[in-house]
Each structure stands twice: as C-alpha cells, then as structure tokens.
Design a protein around this motif. Structure first.
Motif, PDB file in Angstrom:
ATOM      1  N   ILE A 197      54.730  17.874  43.214  1.00 52.69           N
ATOM      2  CA  ILE A 197      55.345  16.748  42.330  1.00 52.69           C
ATOM      3  C   ILE A 197      54.209  15.616  42.190  1.00 52.69           C
ATOM      4  O   ILE A 197      53.853  15.183  41.013  1.00 52.69           O
ATOM      5  N   PHE A 198      53.421  15.536  43.292  1.00 60.89           N
ATOM      6  CA  PHE A 198      52.420  14.254  43.292  1.00 60.89           C
ATOM      7  C   PHE A 198      51.061  14.752  42.990  1.00 60.89           C
ATOM      8  O   PHE A 198      50.128  13.921  42.900  1.00 60.89           O
ATOM      9  N   ASP A 199      50.810  16.273  43.290  1.00 66.01           N
ATOM     10  CA  ASP A 199      49.374  16.722  43.335  1.00 66.01           C
ATOM     11  C   ASP A 199      49.355  18.062  42.498  1.00 66.01           C
ATOM     12  O   ASP A 199      48.703  18.813  43.182  1.00 66.01           O
ATOM     13  N   SER A 200      50.196  18.141  41.415  1.00 68.41           N
ATOM     14  CA  SER A 200      50.291  19.599  40.868  1.00 68.41           C
ATOM     15  C   SER A 200      49.024  20.111  40.318  1.00 68.41           C
ATOM     16  O   SER A 200      48.181  19.206  39.777  1.00 68.41           O
ATOM     17  N   GLY A 201      48.793  21.198  39.975  1.00 66.51           N
ATOM     18  CA  GLY A 201      47.710  21.772  39.456  1.00 66.51           C
ATOM     19  C   GLY A 201      48.054  22.506  38.463  1.00 66.51           C
ATOM     20  O   GLY A 201      49.190  22.794  38.110  1.00 66.51           O
ATOM     21  N   ALA A 202      47.227  22.724  37.495  1.00 70.89           N
ATOM     22  CA  ALA A 202      47.415  23.542  36.174  1.00 70.89           C
ATOM     23  C   ALA A 202      47.371  24.817  36.051  1.00 70.89           C
ATOM     24  O   ALA A 202      46.771  25.536  37.200  1.00 70.89           O
ATOM     25  N   THR A 203      48.329  25.684  35.497  1.00 69.06           N
ATOM     26  CA  THR A 203      48.350  27.028  35.407  1.00 69.06           C
ATOM     27  C   THR A 203      48.715  27.301  33.700  1.00 69.06           C
ATOM     28  O   THR A 203      49.603  26.859  33.404  1.00 69.06           O
ATOM     29  N   SER A 204      47.593  28.058  33.446  1.00 67.98           N
ATOM     30  CA  SER A 204      47.730  28.357  32.046  1.00 67.98           C
ATOM     31  C   SER A 204      49.210  29.559  31.688  1.00 67.98           C
ATOM     32  O   SER A 204      49.126  30.247  32.766  1.00 67.98           O
ATOM     33  N   ARG A 205      49.715  29.119  30.540  1.00 59.80           N
ATOM     34  CA  ARG A 205      50.698  30.293  30.364  1.00 59.80           C
ATOM     35  C   ARG A 205      50.199  31.740  30.174  1.00 59.80           C
ATOM     36  O   ARG A 205      50.626  32.682  30.544  1.00 59.80           O
ATOM     37  N   ILE A 206      48.866  31.704  29.653  1.00 58.68           N
ATOM     38  CA  ILE A 206      48.476  33.109  29.392  1.00 58.68           C
ATOM     39  C   ILE A 206      47.880  33.751  30.779  1.00 58.68           C
ATOM     40  O   ILE A 206      47.994  34.914  30.950  1.00 58.68           O
ATOM     41  N   ASN A 207      47.632  32.991  31.710  1.00 61.12           N
ATOM     42  CA  ASN A 207      47.057  33.543  33.041  1.00 61.12           C
ATOM     43  C   ASN A 207      48.365  33.875  33.511  1.00 61.12           C
ATOM     44  O   ASN A 207      48.392  34.967  34.531  1.00 61.12           O
ATOM     45  N   VAL A 208      49.693  33.345  33.693  1.00 64.04           N
ATOM     46  CA  VAL A 208      50.966  33.759  34.126  1.00 64.04           C
ATOM     47  C   VAL A 208      50.934  35.086  33.328  1.00 64.04           C
ATOM     48  O   VAL A 208      51.433  35.836  34.039  1.00 64.04           O
ATOM     49  N   GLY A 209      50.952  35.285  32.082  1.00 64.27           N
ATOM     50  CA  GLY A 209      51.295  36.590  31.308  1.00 64.27           C
ATOM     51  C   GLY A 209      50.309  37.570  31.994  1.00 64.27           C
ATOM     52  O   GLY A 209      50.794  38.753  32.200  1.00 64.27           O
ATOM     53  N   GLN A 210      48.965  37.382  32.307  1.00 68.09           N
ATOM     54  CA  GLN A 210      48.046  38.337  32.543  1.00 68.09           C
ATOM     55  C   GLN A 210      48.442  38.776  34.107  1.00 68.09           C
ATOM     56  O   GLN A 210      48.309  40.115  34.311  1.00 68.09           O
ATOM     57  N   PHE A 211      48.933  37.861  35.060  1.00 66.63           N
ATOM     58  CA  PHE A 211      49.460  38.090  36.229  1.00 66.63           C
ATOM     59  C   PHE A 211      50.686  39.074  36.315  1.00 66.63           C
ATOM     60  O   PHE A 211      50.544  39.933  37.149  1.00 66.63           O
ATOM     61  N   MET A 212      51.487  38.721  35.400  1.00 60.42           N
ATOM     62  CA  MET A 212      52.659  39.476  35.317  1.00 60.42           C
ATOM     63  C   MET A 212      52.252  40.832  34.569  1.00 60.42           C
ATOM     64  O   MET A 212      52.722  41.875  35.441  1.00 60.42           O
ATOM     65  N   THR A 213      51.416  41.171  33.927  1.00 63.08           N
ATOM     66  CA  THR A 213      50.826  42.290  33.274  1.00 63.08           C
ATOM     67  C   THR A 213      50.215  43.114  34.406  1.00 63.08           C
ATOM     68  O   THR A 213      50.361  44.237  34.435  1.00 63.08           O
ATOM     69  N   GLU A 214      49.427  42.321  35.007  1.00 57.31           N
ATOM     70  CA  GLU A 214      48.690  42.999  36.273  1.00 57.31           C
ATOM     71  C   GLU A 214      49.936  43.611  37.321  1.00 57.31           C
ATOM     72  O   GLU A 214      49.677  44.777  38.225  1.00 57.31           O
ATOM     73  N   LEU A 215      50.889  42.907  37.701  1.00 56.17           N
ATOM     74  CA  LEU A 215      51.902  43.152  38.390  1.00 56.17           C
ATOM     75  C   LEU A 215      52.395  44.691  37.947  1.00 56.17           C
ATOM     76  O   LEU A 215      52.817  45.590  38.981  1.00 56.17           O
ATOM     77  N   ILE A 216      52.675  44.672  36.825  1.00 54.07           N
ATOM     78  CA  ILE A 216      53.256  45.960  36.093  1.00 54.07           C
ATOM     79  C   ILE A 216      52.571  47.089  36.232  1.00 54.07           C
ATOM     80  O   ILE A 216      52.849  48.209  36.426  1.00 54.07           O
ATOM     81  N   LEU A 217      51.180  46.652  35.923  1.00 54.91           N
ATOM     82  CA  LEU A 217      50.189  47.865  35.705  1.00 54.91           C
ATOM     83  C   LEU A 217      49.412  48.482  37.032  1.00 54.91           C
ATOM     84  O   LEU A 217      48.876  49.419  37.019  1.00 54.91           O
ATOM     85  N   ASN A 218      49.349  47.465  37.804  1.00 60.04           N
ATOM     86  CA  ASN A 218      48.380  47.735  39.172  1.00 60.04           C
ATOM     87  C   ASN A 218      49.308  47.905  40.144  1.00 60.04           C
ATOM     88  O   ASN A 218      49.891  47.062  40.670  1.00 60.04           O
TER      89      ASN A 218
END
Length: 235
Positions: A197-218
């Motif tokens: 809430i008070f110190d959130s960090g940024a996460t790009s949507r494309i990085n989320v997509g990349q991690f999800m792709t990695e979960l599926i393929l690796n």
C-alpha cells in the motif's frame, strides 16, 4: 502444447498471448472482441463473455489444454469497481477448474492466476505490516475487486490445494502494474518484500506475461513455484 488464455483482450493478457505465440505455442484466447488481437496461424479466438459461459461450455475451451491462464481483472471505473459481476475472477476460476476436472485429463493441467500483492498467502502464512493490514481491511469492506482477488486465491489454496489429480496451480502476484514495451529484468519472491500500500514497487505487465510464459514452458520454473503465490517486481 495448447494454452487457453482468459482475459486475453486485457493489457496483461495480450502480452501473454503474444509471448506464447512467439514461442510457437498454440493459443486459444477468450476475448470480448475478435479485433482485440491480431490474427495468427497458431491463435484461435473465441468471442465470449467469460462470466456468461457455463461449466459445459467452458469445458469445450479447456479440453486438450496443457495450461489455462487467467488474466481477468476489474476495470478501474465505477462500474468495474462496484458493478456486477462482483466475483468475476473467482466465479470464472471455479468454472475453469470444474471444467478441467470434468474432462478427467490424463496429466494435470496448469492453472495460472494473475492476482495481487494486496492478497496475502495464508499457506505460509504472511503477516504484512500493520499499516497495510489496516488499509486492506478497509478495502475488503469497500472494494469488491479486492475481495474477489482474495476469494480466487483462497479457492486455489483450499479447494484445489496441493496434489490435486487434475489441476496444478500458481497464483502470480504483481505489485503496481505499469506498461512497458519490452521484457526487462525482474525478481520473483515467495512473499512481498515491500509494503503493497505505502511502498509498492512497479511490475510491468509484459514482465508478468514473460513469467507466466516461463511457468508454462520451463519445467524447473514450474516445479519451483507450483502451489505457491510468487510475487514479481521489476528490477
């Protein structure tokens, strides 16, 4: 390999579809508008509102899939925050899981849910800072989307659980979502390392997509995070 992407017309879902197609994966994408995604020989677009699909209809879309990715979320508008369906993510997730179970797959299907760092993993359990807990308690009473995210994660943890015969799962928790054009370096953690809430960090949507792709393929990546709620931040 065949992957169903739900919420494929959303900002994160589009990245997931694109990144999977780049890896030669066949994709089924449920979209509200067929024009939301460019045509591709490995892409089959399904025009539908996911909340209107019943269990048997969803089963036709999950059949034969290696993985199902849910990138559903509520629009940041008054209607999106307070209108119906209030449990869009949870209800759709339950429908997907029931459809998979009904199909009795030979191998467990991977279910990947996009969630939020505002949702705690009660399996560990996590104990956020007091300031975050107070605000989240208020949000729980005022904002239906937060309750929806909590219920969806709890459904995977308590209903599907660990060692389910038909389903394996990961709930990916990005922090404050931002738009970027390219995949960049990112880190993945068991629990949040910042105050959501008070110190959130940024996460790009494309990085989320990349991690999800990695979960599926690796396979190694999947085995590391299966049954967990990893948190992802941009470096």
């Amino acid at each position: 390999m065949l992957v169903l992407v739900v919420g494929a017309n959303g900002a994160t879902g589009q990245h997931v579809v694109d990144l999977l197609l780049r890896q030669g994966v066949e994709v089924r994408a449920i979209v509200r508008s067929l024009g939301a995604l460019a045509d591709h020989p490995n892409l089959y677009k399904i025009k539908a509102s996911v909340h209107d699909l019943d269990r048997s209809e969803m089963a036709t879309h999950t059949k034969g899939c290696t993985a199902v990715v849910s990138c559903l979320g509520h629009n940041l508008s008054f209607k999106g925050l307070f209108g119906k369906p209030r449990l869009l993510v949870t209800d759709t997730l339950q429908c997907i899981c029931n459809a998979i179970i009904d199909s009795e797959p030979a191998d467990a299907v991977k279910v990947i849910l996009m969630n939020s760092t505002g949702v705690s993993n009660q399996d560990i359990p996590e104990k956020p800072q007091l300031s975050q807990r107070i605000v989240v308690a208020i949000l729980r009473g005022l904002l239906p989307p937060h309750v929806d995210n909590e219920n969806a994660a709890d459904y995977l943890r308590t209903h599907i659980g660990q060692g389910h015969q038909a389903i394996e799962w990961v709930a990916v928790r990005p922090d404050a979502l931002v738009d970027e054009d390219k995949v960049t370096e990112y880190t993945v953690h068991d629990s949040p390392i910042r105050n959501a809430i008070f110190d959130s960090g940024a996460t790009s949507r494309i990085n989320v997509g990349q991690f999800m792709t990695e979960l599926i393929l690796n396979k190694e990546t999947w085995l590391k995070w299966k049954g967990k709620m990893p948190v992802i931040y941009n470096k």
